[in-house]
Design an enzyme around this catalytic site. Structure first.
Site, PDB file in Angstrom:
ATOM      1  N   ASN A   9       0.881  -1.178   0.000  1.00  0.00           N
ATOM      2  CA  ASN A   9       0.000   0.000   0.000  1.00  0.00           C
ATOM      3  C   ASN A   9       0.911   1.218   0.000  1.00  0.00           C
ATOM      4  O   ASN A   9       1.471   1.577   1.035  1.00  0.00           O
ATOM      5  CB  ASN A   9      -0.892  -0.012   1.248  1.00  0.00           C
ATOM      6  CG  ASN A   9      -1.701   1.269   1.374  1.00  0.00           C
ATOM      7  OD1 ASN A   9      -1.831   2.023   0.411  1.00  0.00           O
ATOM      8  ND2 ASN A   9      -2.252   1.507   2.558  1.00  0.00           N
ATOM      9  N   TRP A  10       1.018   1.825  -1.173  1.00  0.00           N
ATOM     10  CA  TRP A  10       1.930   2.977  -1.273  1.00  0.00           C
ATOM     11  C   TRP A  10       1.380   4.207  -0.575  1.00  0.00           C
ATOM     12  O   TRP A  10       2.095   5.190  -0.412  1.00  0.00           O
ATOM     13  CB  TRP A  10       2.160   3.317  -2.751  1.00  0.00           C
ATOM     14  CG  TRP A  10       3.070   2.388  -3.489  1.00  0.00           C
ATOM     15  CD1 TRP A  10       3.656   1.241  -3.021  1.00  0.00           C
ATOM     16  CD2 TRP A  10       3.513   2.531  -4.847  1.00  0.00           C
ATOM     17  NE1 TRP A  10       4.426   0.669  -3.998  1.00  0.00           N
ATOM     18  CE2 TRP A  10       4.355   1.439  -5.132  1.00  0.00           C
ATOM     19  CE3 TRP A  10       3.264   3.466  -5.848  1.00  0.00           C
ATOM     20  CZ2 TRP A  10       4.965   1.281  -6.386  1.00  0.00           C
ATOM     21  CZ3 TRP A  10       3.861   3.304  -7.089  1.00  0.00           C
ATOM     22  CH2 TRP A  10       4.712   2.211  -7.350  1.00  0.00           C
ATOM     23  N   GLU A  96      -7.038   4.696   7.804  1.00  0.00           N
ATOM     24  CA  GLU A  96      -6.848   6.126   7.505  1.00  0.00           C
ATOM     25  C   GLU A  96      -8.096   6.711   6.846  1.00  0.00           C
ATOM     26  O   GLU A  96      -8.412   7.890   7.031  1.00  0.00           O
ATOM     27  CB  GLU A  96      -5.590   6.317   6.626  1.00  0.00           C
ATOM     28  CG  GLU A  96      -4.326   6.068   7.447  1.00  0.00           C
ATOM     29  CD  GLU A  96      -3.119   5.585   6.650  1.00  0.00           C
ATOM     30  OE1 GLU A  96      -3.123   5.680   5.413  1.00  0.00           O
ATOM     31  OE2 GLU A  96      -2.169   5.093   7.296  1.00  0.00           O
ATOM     32  N   GLU A 165      -5.682  -5.086  10.641  1.00  0.00           N
ATOM     33  CA  GLU A 165      -4.675  -4.041  10.813  1.00  0.00           C
ATOM     34  C   GLU A 165      -4.952  -3.278  12.102  1.00  0.00           C
ATOM     35  O   GLU A 165      -5.760  -2.333  12.104  1.00  0.00           O
ATOM     36  CB  GLU A 165      -4.733  -3.057   9.639  1.00  0.00           C
ATOM     37  CG  GLU A 165      -4.409  -3.666   8.296  1.00  0.00           C
ATOM     38  CD  GLU A 165      -3.786  -2.644   7.365  1.00  0.00           C
ATOM     39  OE1 GLU A 165      -2.672  -2.882   6.915  1.00  0.00           O
ATOM     40  OE2 GLU A 165      -4.405  -1.599   7.126  1.00  0.00           O
ATOM     41  N   GLY A 230       2.657  -1.162   4.275  1.00  0.00           N
ATOM     42  CA  GLY A 230       2.717   0.260   3.953  1.00  0.00           C
ATOM     43  C   GLY A 230       4.148   0.702   3.708  1.00  0.00           C
ATOM     44  O   GLY A 230       4.700   0.523   2.634  1.00  0.00           O
ATOM     45  N   GLY A 231       4.761   1.258   4.751  1.00  0.00           N
ATOM     46  CA  GLY A 231       6.098   1.856   4.625  1.00  0.00           C
ATOM     47  C   GLY A 231       7.112   0.960   3.939  1.00  0.00           C
ATOM     48  O   GLY A 231       7.867   1.426   3.066  1.00  0.00           O
TER      49      GLY A 231
HETATM   50  C1  PEP Z   1      -0.934   0.081   5.874  1.00  0.00           C
HETATM   51  O1  PEP Z   1      -0.883   1.207   5.398  1.00  0.00           O
HETATM   52  O2  PEP Z   1      -1.880  -0.660   5.611  1.00  0.00           O
HETATM   53  C2  PEP Z   1       0.156  -0.358   6.737  1.00  0.00           C
HETATM   54  C3  PEP Z   1       0.107  -1.537   7.281  1.00  0.00           C
HETATM   55  O3  PEP Z   1       1.187   0.540   6.912  1.00  0.00           O
HETATM   56  P1  PEP Z   1       2.599   0.234   7.647  1.00  0.00           P
HETATM   57  O4  PEP Z   1       3.105  -1.065   7.075  1.00  0.00           O
HETATM   58  O5  PEP Z   1       3.446   1.398   7.282  1.00  0.00           O
HETATM   59  O6  PEP Z   1       2.317   0.134   9.098  1.00  0.00           O
END
Ligand code: PEP
Length: 247
Positions: A9-10, A96, A165, A230-231
């Site tokens: 997930n960019w 988000e 999540e 994500g990151g």
């Molecule tokens: C996400 O955006 O779904 C996520 C899990 O972000 P991160 O891996 O940065 O916690």
């Protein structure tokens, strides 16, 4: 047996130049025997990503879609439009969006329905906040969020991908322990089993600061079928290490 899925997930990151480099590096470094892989890119880059991903074995994903079919909804993007760009997955109900755009459980469930009707697999995100976890409400919250999706989608529920999540773990560097994540995944698995005879097909991803170091332990849990990243999906080496850990 469920095939593992690693989906990046960019979020609101990228540029034409940076995307070309990142997709090129991920595609070039993909292990020969790899799990399912998807990249969920910002909408303006769908055409670029579609072209760059062609023949790579990596699927294209979107980060959201409208709960409406078409019409006077300025700024929204329909499932049918996404489909025209070869989108295979769409994230719905990311925390988000629930937090900053006030998306309700019912709206998220409708988005999942729109995706399915267009032939797109929704990656339905659910998860508790830190305050909810500390109040002992984790199970009740995720069950409520999933129940709305089951209610709206009926037997089609077996076609979704679910992503647990925990909100407190997203982008914070704090990860649920493999045991904490597995415990919630097992609860979700039984809720799905009660709703569909095909529940064993449904992939349940974990998301929340998954990285190259912690991925193998999380992905080794019996009910964790992949990751929403994500990151770490913005760095080719880290994303590839997670893909390798899922193999
Ligand atoms: C996400 O955006 O779904 C996520 C899990 O972000 P991160 O891996 O940065 O916690």
């Amino acid at each position: 047996m469920r095939r593992k899925l690693i989906a990046g997930n960019w979020k609101m990151n990228g540029s034409l130049v940076a995307n070309q480099e990142l997709i090129g590096a991920v595609a070039a470094g993909l292990p020969v025997a790899h799990c399912a892989v998807a990249l969920c890119v910002p909408s303006p880059y769908l055409a670029q990503a579609q072209a760059l991903l062609a023949g790579s074995g990596i699927d294209l994903g979107a980060q959201d879609l409208s709960c409406h079919e078409s019409g006077a909804f300025t700024g929204e993007i329909s499932a049918a439009m996404l489909r025209e760009f070869g989108v295979r997955y769409a994230i719905v109900g990311h925390s988000e969006r629930r937090q900053f755009h006030r998306e309700s459980d019912a709206e998220v469930a409708q988005k999942a329905q729109r995706a399915l009707a267009a032939g797109i697999t929704p990656i339905v995100c659910i998860g508790e906040t830190l305050a909810e976890r500390e109040a002992g409400q984790t199970e009740a919250v995720v069950k409520r969020q999933l129940a709305a999706v089951i209610h709206t989608n009926g037997h089609c529920i077996s076609e979704i991908v679910l992503a647990y999540e925990p909100v407190w773990a997203i982008g914070t560097g704090k990860t649920a322990s493999p045991q904490q994540a597995q415990q919630v995944h097992a609860v979700l698995r039984s809720q799905l089993a009660a709703a569909s005879e095909h529940a064993d097909r449904i992939g349940i991803l974990y998301g929340g600061s998954m990285n190259a170091v912690n991925a193998a332990n999380l992905l080794g849990q019996p009910d964790i079928d992949g990751g929403l990243i994500g990151g770490a999906s913005l760095k080719a080496a880290d994303f590839l290490a997670i893909i390798s850990a899922a193999a």
